[in-house]
Design an enzyme around this catalytic site. Structure first.
Site, PDB file in Angstrom:
ATOM      1  N   ASP A 107       0.826  -1.200   0.000  1.00  0.00           N
ATOM      2  CA  ASP A 107       0.000   0.000   0.000  1.00  0.00           C
ATOM      3  C   ASP A 107       0.869   1.263   0.000  1.00  0.00           C
ATOM      4  O   ASP A 107       1.940   1.293   0.601  1.00  0.00           O
ATOM      5  CB  ASP A 107      -0.897  -0.035   1.240  1.00  0.00           C
TER       6      ASP A 107
ATOM      7  N   GLU B 197       1.119  -0.592  -5.075  1.00  0.00           N
ATOM      8  CA  GLU B 197      -0.088   0.254  -5.120  1.00  0.00           C
ATOM      9  C   GLU B 197       0.382   1.661  -5.460  1.00  0.00           C
ATOM     10  O   GLU B 197       0.732   2.452  -4.601  1.00  0.00           O
ATOM     11  CB  GLU B 197      -0.808   0.205  -3.770  1.00  0.00           C
TER      12      GLU B 197
ATOM     13  N   ASP C 255     -11.269   1.730  -1.420  1.00  0.00           N
ATOM     14  CA  ASP C 255     -11.391   3.154  -1.133  1.00  0.00           C
ATOM     15  C   ASP C 255     -12.347   3.883  -2.077  1.00  0.00           C
ATOM     16  O   ASP C 255     -12.673   5.048  -1.837  1.00  0.00           O
ATOM     17  CB  ASP C 255     -10.023   3.834  -1.220  1.00  0.00           C
TER      18      ASP C 255
END
Length: 419
Positions: A213, A259, A314
């Site tokens: 991430d 990511e 998200d």
């Protein structure tokens, strides 16, 4: 025009999968519903089940602000009272010596036994999936929670007076103020990045592949003065860059996905490509009339060394996104679908077909998008402090008919597993 990529993971075959966190299963645990979901994925011709981080979440239920970067959350256990013998605890402590003592001191009594139970249940679930050709794709949250077990046990590798966030973005005009402690990268370098190596070693014990991430934070990260009301007061600071990943690669290899969303610079792209890490593209970020040529999320610009998503945890669901689209973006989407001959009755299924047709190595669909759910099923809204991470799937919603529909689309785009 698609630019050639300098390196492509040869072990990542053309395939597809579904993102559904464990807490979004009907019972939110590693019980029968998890095994039923693996059966459904196999019937649907899917090769990957993507989950979110497994650590103990914060009070808002966010798995990205976990109380440990190593420990799994006992709240996921199907049988939290299963017997554990002393030999099992001793064996686990020997194998996980780097972190388990810190977690035991931080947690309540029985913390080690809970981790043994989790290892049992998780290993059995993974083996069940592997027998059916389904692997698990995990997620590594870049930061830990303030006052977490890691923050307390290793204060020497964290900065003081600054916290994590992001500058203004598509989710918030004032940026995102995450509040996590920031790493002291020079201090970590002096210690040969040991904490990160051990963290990623633990990650690869749990997953077949993992998404890192906020990858751009390893090139430069947004540092906000502690106590600031918003992230607007932040500034960019230099991250560790390639040095961290060279150390990790020597010991573990690099079975990771970057990511690479957000404010992405050429330096971030160079690091990702030089490491041969697949990046991410999200269809909901495409179809922008203000960026008709250079948008990497536009299907016309997709390349092989990517993982394409209909949406992420998200974003809004595909249906919620489509129903809120402004006319210009909706027209661009419709034009792309017409050009490719995609004419599904539901726009969200058209987005699924678009993802499956992408040259990207792996296509990932949210379970909510397969079900055609609206914004009420959104997993997380980064612009809000609370109210997220609560969605659960209705028992039986993923029907055999939906499995057959997804399998047909997967087969038509050459993504069926070769088992």
């Amino acid at each position: 025009m698609n630019e050639p990529q300098p390196s492509v993971r040869s072990d990542l075959q053309r395939a597809s999968g579904v993102q559904l966190h464990i807490t979004s299963l009907p019972d939110g645990r590693l019980g029968p519903a998890a095994y039923e979901f693996l059966d459904w994925l196999a019937a649907a011709g899917q090769s990957w089940w993507q989950v979110l981080p497994l650590g103990p979440p914060d009070r808002h239920r966010s798995p990205y602000t976990a109380r440990s970067a190593f420990a799994a959350w006992p709240g996921l256990l199907a049988d939290p009272r299963a017997p554990v013998c002393g030999a099992e605890i001793a064996d686990f402590c020997e194998r996980q010596a780097y972190w388990i003592g810190d977690w035991e001191r931080f947690s309540a009594r029985g913390a080690v036994a809970d981790q043994v139970r989790f290892e049992r249940e998780w290993s059995a679930l993974r083996a069940y999936g592997a027998e059916r050709g389904v692997r698990i794709l995990g997620d590594v949250a870049i930061y830990v929670a303030p006052d977490s077990a890691d923050h307390r046990a290793h204060p020497e590798i964290f900065q003081e007076g600054l916290v994590a966030g992001t500058p203004p973005d598509s989710f918030s005009d004032t940026g995102q103020l995450w509040g996590n402690p920031l790493y002291d990268w020079p201090a970590l370098q002096r210690r040969r990045y040991r904490w990160w190596v051990e963290r990623l070693r633990r990650t690869l014990e749990l997953f077949d592949l993992a998404r890192i991430d906020h990858f751009r934070g390893f090139v430069a990260y947004w540092a906000v003065p502690a106590g600031a009301p918003t992230a607007l007061a932040g500034s960019w600071r230099r991250g560790p860059g390639r040095a961290l990943f060279e150390t990790v690669e020597r010991e573990l290899g690099l079975p990771f996905i970057a990511e690479d969303l957000g404010v992405i610079t050429p330096a971030v792209e160079r690091l990702r490509d030089s490491l041969g890490l697949p990046g991410m593209v999200v269809l909901q970020f495409g179809f922008d009339p203000q960026d008709p040529d250079g948008n990497p999320h536009d299907p016309a610009n997709h390349v092989r060394n990517r993982i394409v998503y209909t949406g992420t945890h998200d974003t809004d669901t595909a249906r919620g996104w489509y129903e809120s689209l402004e006319p210009a973006r909706r027209d661009l989407l419709r034009g792309t679908l017409a050009e490719l001959g995609i004419a599904e009755p539901e726009p969200w299924w058209s987005l699924i077909h678009l993802a499956l047709r992408s040259p990207a190595q792996v296509a990932m669909m949210q379970a909510q998008d397969i079900l055609g759910l609206g914004s009420e099923a959104r997993m997380n809204n980064p612009a809000r402090a609370g109210g997220s991470w609560r969605w659960r799937i209705t028992p039986g919603a993923l029907s055999p008919a939906l499995a057959a529909r997804l399998r047909e689309a997967t087969q038509a785009t050459g993504r069926l597993p070769t088992r």
